[in-house]
Write a protein that holds these residues in place. Structure first.
Motif, PDB file in Angstrom:
ATOM      1  N   PHE A  65       0.676  -1.145   0.137  1.00 22.20           N
ATOM      2  CA  PHE A  65      -0.156  -0.011  -0.066  1.00 22.20           C
ATOM      3  C   PHE A  65       0.994   1.225   0.149  1.00 22.20           C
ATOM      4  CE2 PHE A  65      -2.368  -3.412   2.417  1.00 22.20           C
ATOM      5  CZ  PHE A  65      -3.559  -3.215   1.459  1.00 22.20           C
ATOM      6  N   TYR A  66       0.345   2.139  -0.956  1.00 20.39           N
ATOM      7  CA  TYR A  66       1.313   3.491  -1.025  1.00 20.39           C
ATOM      8  C   TYR A  66       0.432   4.607  -0.497  1.00 20.39           C
ATOM      9  CZ  TYR A  66       5.091   1.026  -3.401  1.00 20.39           C
ATOM     10  OH  TYR A  66       6.176   0.302  -3.555  1.00 20.39           O
ATOM     11  N   ASP A  67       0.987   5.675  -0.256  1.00 23.66           N
ATOM     12  CA  ASP A  67       0.227   6.948   0.131  1.00 23.66           C
ATOM     13  C   ASP A  67      -0.005   7.885  -1.048  1.00 23.66           C
ATOM     14  OD1 ASP A  67       2.901   8.333  -0.086  1.00 23.66           O
ATOM     15  OD2 ASP A  67       2.907   8.705   2.015  1.00 23.66           O
ATOM     16  N   VAL A  68      -0.454   8.939  -1.090  1.00 22.83           N
ATOM     17  CA  VAL A  68      -0.456   9.606  -2.281  1.00 22.83           C
ATOM     18  C   VAL A  68       0.498  10.262  -3.123  1.00 22.83           C
ATOM     19  CG1 VAL A  68      -2.947  10.290  -1.839  1.00 22.83           C
ATOM     20  CG2 VAL A  68      -1.370  11.788  -1.260  1.00 22.83           C
ATOM     21  N   TRP A  69       1.757  10.202  -2.073  1.00 27.68           N
ATOM     22  CA  TRP A  69       3.001  10.785  -2.682  1.00 27.68           C
ATOM     23  C   TRP A  69       3.803   9.532  -3.263  1.00 27.68           C
ATOM     24  CZ3 TRP A  69       0.989  12.404   2.053  1.00 27.68           C
ATOM     25  CH2 TRP A  69       0.350  13.781   2.257  1.00 27.68           C
ATOM     26  N   GLY A  70       3.389   8.596  -3.273  1.00 30.10           N
ATOM     27  CA  GLY A  70       4.014   7.380  -3.646  1.00 30.10           C
ATOM     28  C   GLY A  70       5.228   6.824  -2.902  1.00 30.10           C
ATOM     29  N   VAL A  71       4.875   6.839  -1.486  1.00 29.11           N
ATOM     30  CA  VAL A  71       5.766   6.263  -0.494  1.00 29.11           C
ATOM     31  C   VAL A  71       5.095   5.001   0.131  1.00 29.11           C
ATOM     32  CG1 VAL A  71       6.959   6.782   1.772  1.00 29.11           C
ATOM     33  CG2 VAL A  71       6.792   8.673  -0.129  1.00 29.11           C
ATOM     34  N   PRO A  72       5.746   3.893   0.305  1.00 30.56           N
ATOM     35  CA  PRO A  72       4.958   2.923   1.105  1.00 30.56           C
ATOM     36  C   PRO A  72       4.483   3.074   2.411  1.00 30.56           C
ATOM     37  CG  PRO A  72       6.915   2.163   0.099  1.00 30.56           C
ATOM     38  CD  PRO A  72       7.059   3.682  -0.068  1.00 30.56           C
ATOM     39  N   LEU A  73       3.435   3.010   2.722  1.00 33.97           N
ATOM     40  CA  LEU A  73       2.699   2.860   4.014  1.00 33.97           C
ATOM     41  C   LEU A  73       3.394   2.014   5.103  1.00 33.97           C
ATOM     42  CD1 LEU A  73      -1.121   3.322   3.368  1.00 33.97           C
ATOM     43  CD2 LEU A  73       0.435   5.122   3.872  1.00 33.97           C
ATOM     44  N   ASP A  74       3.360   2.417   6.279  1.00 32.20           N
ATOM     45  CA  ASP A  74       3.928   1.649   7.476  1.00 32.20           C
ATOM     46  C   ASP A  74       2.754   1.096   8.299  1.00 32.20           C
ATOM     47  OD1 ASP A  74       6.685   1.942   7.004  1.00 32.20           O
ATOM     48  OD2 ASP A  74       6.736   3.793   7.964  1.00 32.20           O
ATOM     49  N   TYR A  75       2.930  -0.061   8.601  1.00 31.79           N
ATOM     50  CA  TYR A  75       1.708  -0.710   9.374  1.00 31.79           C
ATOM     51  C   TYR A  75       2.319  -0.893  10.806  1.00 31.79           C
ATOM     52  CZ  TYR A  75      -1.318  -4.496  11.181  1.00 31.79           C
ATOM     53  OH  TYR A  75      -2.234  -5.213  12.067  1.00 31.79           O
ATOM     54  N   LEU A  76       1.556  -0.550  11.732  1.00 29.15           N
ATOM     55  CA  LEU A  76       1.867  -0.486  13.384  1.00 29.15           C
ATOM     56  C   LEU A  76       0.683  -0.900  13.988  1.00 29.15           C
ATOM     57  CD1 LEU A  76       1.723   2.696  14.934  1.00 29.15           C
ATOM     58  CD2 LEU A  76       2.298   2.855  12.715  1.00 29.15           C
ATOM     59  N   PRO A 100      -4.757  -1.604  15.133  1.00 28.12           N
ATOM     60  CA  PRO A 100      -4.017  -1.175  14.108  1.00 28.12           C
ATOM     61  C   PRO A 100      -3.844  -0.048  13.481  1.00 28.12           C
ATOM     62  CG  PRO A 100      -5.827  -2.616  13.491  1.00 28.12           C
ATOM     63  CD  PRO A 100      -6.258  -2.291  14.991  1.00 28.12           C
ATOM     64  N   ALA A 101      -2.951   0.333  12.988  1.00 29.30           N
ATOM     65  CA  ALA A 101      -2.753   1.631  12.223  1.00 29.30           C
ATOM     66  C   ALA A 101      -1.857   1.701  11.207  1.00 29.30           C
ATOM     67  CB  ALA A 101      -2.637   2.925  13.410  1.00 29.30           C
ATOM     68  N   LEU A 102      -2.068   2.719  10.198  1.00 26.32           N
ATOM     69  CA  LEU A 102      -1.435   2.920   9.154  1.00 26.32           C
ATOM     70  C   LEU A 102      -0.558   4.361   9.066  1.00 26.32           C
ATOM     71  CD1 LEU A 102      -3.371   1.690   6.237  1.00 26.32           C
ATOM     72  CD2 LEU A 102      -1.544   0.403   7.160  1.00 26.32           C
ATOM     73  N   ARG A 103       0.756   4.302   8.875  1.00 25.97           N
ATOM     74  CA  ARG A 103       1.388   5.751   8.853  1.00 25.97           C
ATOM     75  C   ARG A 103       1.831   5.896   7.680  1.00 25.97           C
ATOM     76  NH1 ARG A 103       7.546   7.135  10.332  1.00 25.97           N
ATOM     77  NH2 ARG A 103       7.743   5.469   9.006  1.00 25.97           N
ATOM     78  N   SER A 104       1.661   7.241   7.071  1.00 24.19           N
ATOM     79  CA  SER A 104       2.257   7.935   5.962  1.00 24.19           C
ATOM     80  C   SER A 104       3.167   8.743   6.258  1.00 24.19           C
ATOM     81  CB  SER A 104       0.973   8.648   5.058  1.00 24.19           C
ATOM     82  OG  SER A 104       1.511   9.295   4.221  1.00 24.19           O
ATOM     83  N   ARG A 105       4.480   8.663   5.518  1.00 22.91           N
ATOM     84  CA  ARG A 105       5.494   9.624   5.987  1.00 22.91           C
ATOM     85  C   ARG A 105       5.137  11.094   5.667  1.00 22.91           C
ATOM     86  NH1 ARG A 105      10.914   6.783   4.272  1.00 22.91           N
ATOM     87  NH2 ARG A 105      11.655   8.494   5.333  1.00 22.91           N
ATOM     88  N   GLY A 106       4.145  11.368   4.880  1.00 23.89           N
ATOM     89  CA  GLY A 106       3.636  12.838   4.539  1.00 23.89           C
ATOM     90  C   GLY A 106       4.645  13.559   3.484  1.00 23.89           C
TER      91      GLY A 106
END
Length: 176
Positions: A65-76, A100-106
């Motif tokens: 899964f990727y965020d809108v900036w093309g960076v892979p999301l992290d799962y935590l 569970p949560a997902l993190r985008s580096r933004g």
């Protein structure tokens, strides 16, 4: 999956679980947010529980899964820590709840690849619940204290998340 890039393995596992056992859950994810993660070779999983044969029908790509900036999301996971008795009457810190949560580096992919993001840029799929645990040393991750009042929510740290040589994981910490 053992490809030398352990940073995205949680997301690979989440995608694989949803693809194999999640019914139509992936249909709710925009197609632009799903793509191959950095890896050394094509990755496939056979829902029947054995390695796929070359060209075998039924094998599923392992994507991410990727965020809108093309960076892979992290799962935590957010975990709730409480100081309480276990089943044998022994006091200690216990994980009593998990979310569970997902993190985008933004940040755009170029910035993320260069290590230029900060904690201020991060976007979480859900906020850290309250109260935040006071019993965790934010620098080392050690659980300190033995008072029930010090319990609360923290971000669980996975293997490799506290690598001091990696600027991303050095910032990860326990409390946003």
């Amino acid at each position: 999956i053992n490809d030398g890039d352990t940073r995205n393995n949680d997301i690979r596992a989440l995608y694989t679980y949803l693809a194999v056992l999640g019914g139509d859950a992936l249909s709710q994810v925009p197609p632009a947010a799903i793509a191959k993660l950095p890896a050394g070779s094509p990755e496939m999983v056979n829902p029947r529980g054995r390695p796929p044969e070359p060209g075998e029908d039924g094998a599923v790509d392992v994507l991410g899964f990727y965020d809108v900036w093309g960076v892979p999301l992290d799962y935590l996971l957010y975990v709730k820590l409480e100081y309480k008795l276990d089943f044998n009457g022994v006091p200690g810190w216990r994980v009593t709840d998990r979310l569970p949560a997902l993190r985008s580096r933004g940040v755009p992919k170029e910035v993320a690849d260069a290590g230029g993001d900060t904690r201020d840029d991060w976007i979480f799929s859900i906020p850290l619940p309250s109260p935040v645990a006071a019993a965790v040393n934010r620098a080392s991750g050690a659980i300190v204290g033995q008072a029930a009042r010090d319990g609360g929510w923290v971000r669980a740290v996975g293997e490799g998340d506290l690598n001091p040589a990696d600027p991303e994981t050095r910032l990860f910490g326990f409390v946003p």
